[in-house]
Scaffold this active site. Structure first.
Site, short mmCIF file in Angstrom:
data_model
loop_
_atom_site.label_atom_id
_atom_site.label_comp_id
_atom_site.label_asym_id
_atom_site.label_seq_id
_atom_site.Cartn_x
_atom_site.Cartn_y
_atom_site.Cartn_z
N GLU A 106 -2.08 -2.66 -6.68
CA GLU A 106 -1.47 -1.43 -6.14
C GLU A 106 -1.36 -0.38 -7.25
O GLU A 106 -0.68 -0.59 -8.27
CB GLU A 106 -0.09 -1.75 -5.55
CG GLU A 106 0.48 -0.58 -4.76
CD GLU A 106 1.75 -0.93 -3.99
OE1 GLU A 106 1.92 -2.08 -3.55
OE2 GLU A 106 2.59 -0.02 -3.84
N HIS B 30 2.79 8.11 -5.77
CA HIS B 30 1.92 7.03 -5.31
C HIS B 30 0.49 7.55 -5.13
O HIS B 30 -0.48 6.95 -5.61
CB HIS B 30 2.45 6.47 -3.99
CG HIS B 30 1.66 5.32 -3.47
ND1 HIS B 30 1.80 4.05 -3.97
CD2 HIS B 30 0.71 5.25 -2.52
CE1 HIS B 30 0.98 3.24 -3.35
NE2 HIS B 30 0.29 3.95 -2.45
N LYS C 121 10.46 -5.82 -0.86
CA LYS C 121 9.03 -5.81 -1.19
C LYS C 121 8.82 -5.02 -2.48
O LYS C 121 8.03 -5.42 -3.35
CB LYS C 121 8.24 -5.19 -0.03
CG LYS C 121 6.73 -5.24 -0.20
CD LYS C 121 6.15 -4.06 -0.96
CE LYS C 121 4.63 -4.14 -1.02
NZ LYS C 121 4.05 -3.11 -1.88
N ASP D 233 3.72 -19.58 -9.46
CA ASP D 233 3.55 -19.66 -8.00
C ASP D 233 4.41 -18.58 -7.35
O ASP D 233 5.61 -18.77 -7.11
CB ASP D 233 3.95 -21.07 -7.55
CG ASP D 233 3.77 -21.28 -6.06
OD1 ASP D 233 3.62 -20.28 -5.32
OD2 ASP D 233 3.77 -22.45 -5.63
C1 MEV Z 1 5.59 0.27 -2.04
O1 MEV Z 1 4.73 -0.68 -2.60
C2 MEV Z 1 7.03 -0.14 -2.28
C3 MEV Z 1 8.08 0.77 -1.64
O2 MEV Z 1 7.84 0.87 -0.23
C4 MEV Z 1 9.42 0.12 -1.92
C5 MEV Z 1 10.59 0.80 -1.24
O3 MEV Z 1 10.43 1.44 -0.18
O4 MEV Z 1 11.70 0.62 -1.77
C6 MEV Z 1 8.01 2.15 -2.20
#
Ligand code: MEV
Length: 435
Positions: free
Chosen positions: A83, A388, A275, A291
């Site tokens: 990413e 991003h 995530k 792992d």
């Molecule tokens: C993207 O990889 C991760 C985010 O969606 C985490 C979040 O929303 O806190 C930007």
């Protein structure tokens, strides 16, 4: 559907030929599976023997996060991730917090567990009564397996009999706690559990004409609430200025807290929030040969331990202090598994200054918190897409086979504009029409 047998016995060449004959892959595409071979023969052998039915190496970029300060020690942290924005996001947060005292981390315990799941059709009072003497037999029978681990300060730390007969007919668990020192310990735990199962099966007191033990399975648990790390950052609220010039520090702090509170009350947000933590943690775990599926399963279960799924972090704002904390179970290791075999993992450990398991837990947690802090700080200020998509620009240009000239024109054009798939596409079409 044709059932394929014996693929694992094929030579590498035969495997590729098989793929060409049985899929849409053509001969020249099949060659790409040789393109990322290790140049040193022995290293390539290690990789090709690591899994069954090996066909090639799959490259994922590795970058480093600099300025990661944890408990006053400075680290350069290798991240493996596909990413685009993950390394940049963690690096920004690492530098920001290095200027504010860095990350703080603490590992309270490193206990892991596993269970032998079995049924016994006798009276539960009888097995309970016999258990103290059975436990001694378990320890004796496993002493050879646990010997080396005990020398390293680990081994079995507890054995319990859990009566689950009210939940499932005749069902019990032997619940075993382990200390595995610097190893994640999966193989050690599973081997020990299988030995315990074999002891159970051979106990004359429990295996008679009338009553018998039946082993259902013996396996470690990836739920590791007692192998946990706490990591936090803190500073006076007014020191939060600096992330984003447009938002006053007190608004930044309160909005940050609101966003974390939302992750604690709403599952849709909590999953995405967590995530973002795993963006950093997984990048470190892949780089160090750990792992990451096990830790993800354990941490998501931990996020649900109170009955609903929640964010793994929390903010406290008291007496003018901002404190942001992550509490997460991470059963990982720096020895065993593929850590000493994988040709790159060994060197990653050198970059990290050969941490023990405890230190690696802190490094992974700090990396997760760094990524999550960066994500939240962007979400509540500029929005996530600006940063991003800026990082994703080169991927979009590569998709369009942009030339060097097109690339530099695009980089200049998008330096002060929002990057999107369609905007980049339109831009390239327009300059190609002009050139
Ligand atoms: C993207 O990889 C991760 C985010 O969606 C985490 C979040 O929303 O806190 C930007």
């Amino acid at each position: 559907m044709t059932i394929i047998s014996g693929f694992s016995k094929f030579t590498h060449k035969q495997r590729l030929a098989f793929l060409v004959g049985h899929s849409d892959l053509n001969d020249s595409q099949a060659m790409c599976f040789n393109e990322f071979n290790a140049t040193e023969e022995n290293q390539q052998r290690l990789l090709s023997e690591m899994i069954e039915n090996y066909i090639g190496n799959f490259p994922i970029p590795m970058g480093v996060v600099t300025n990661m300060m944890i408990n006053n020690e400075s680290y350069i942290v290798p991240f493996v991730t596909e990413e685009s924005s993950v390394v940049a996001a963690a690096s920004k947060a690492a530098k920001y917090w290095a200027e504010r005292g860095g990350f703080h981390a603490r590992v309270e315990a490193m206990t892991k567990k596993g269970q032998v799941h079995f049924t016994w059709n006798g009276n539960s009072a009888v097995i309970q009564q016999l258990f103290p003497e059975i436990k001694i037999k378990f320890l004796e029978a496993t002493s050879e397996i646990t010997g080396k681990m005990r020398q390293r300060g680990g081994g079995i730390s507890d054995i319990q009999l859990l009566d689950k007969t009210k939940e499932l007919k005749d069902y019990y668990q032997i619940d075993v706690s382990f200390e595995t020192s610097d190893a994640m310990g999966a193989n050690f735990i599973n081997t020990t559990l299988e030995k315990i199962a074999s002891v159970l099966l051979n106990l004359p007191q429990l295996n008679t004409d009338e009553f018998r033990i039946e082993i259902i399975m013996s396996i470690l648990s990836n739920y590791t609430p007692d192998c946990k790390v706490t990591c936090w950052v803190e500073c006076p609220v007014e020191k939060l200025s600096g992330w984003n010039k447009t938002l006053p520090y007190n608004t930044f702090a309160s909005r940050f807290k609101q966003s974390v509170d939302i992750a604690n009350l709403d599952i849709s947000r909590a999953v995405t929030h967590n995530k973002g933590i795993f963006n950093g943690i997984d990048a470190v775990l892949v780089a160090t040969g750990n792992d990451y599926r096990a830790t993800a399963a354990g941490a998501h279960a931990y996020a649900s331990r109170k009955g609903t799924y929640k964010g793994l972090t929390m903010v406290t704002l008291t007496e003018g202090m901002f404190r942001y904390e992550l509490e997460i179970p991470l059963a990982i290791g720096t020895v065993g598994g593929i850590t000493q075999v994988h040709p790159i993992v060994k060197n990653v450990m050198a970059v990290l200054k050969f941490p023990d398991a405890k230190k690696l837990m802190m490094i992974a947690a700090a990396s997760g918190l760094a990524n999550n802090f960066s994500a939240i700080a962007s979400l509540i200020t500029t929005g996530i897409q600006t940063g991003h998509m800026k990082m994703h620009l080169s991927n979009l240009l590569n998709q369009l086979n942009a030339t060097e000239t097109e690339r530099s024109l695009a980089n200049e054009f998008f330096s002060d504009k929002t990057v999107s798939n369609s905007a980049v596409n339109d831009f390239i079409i327009s300059i190609r029409a002009e050139l």
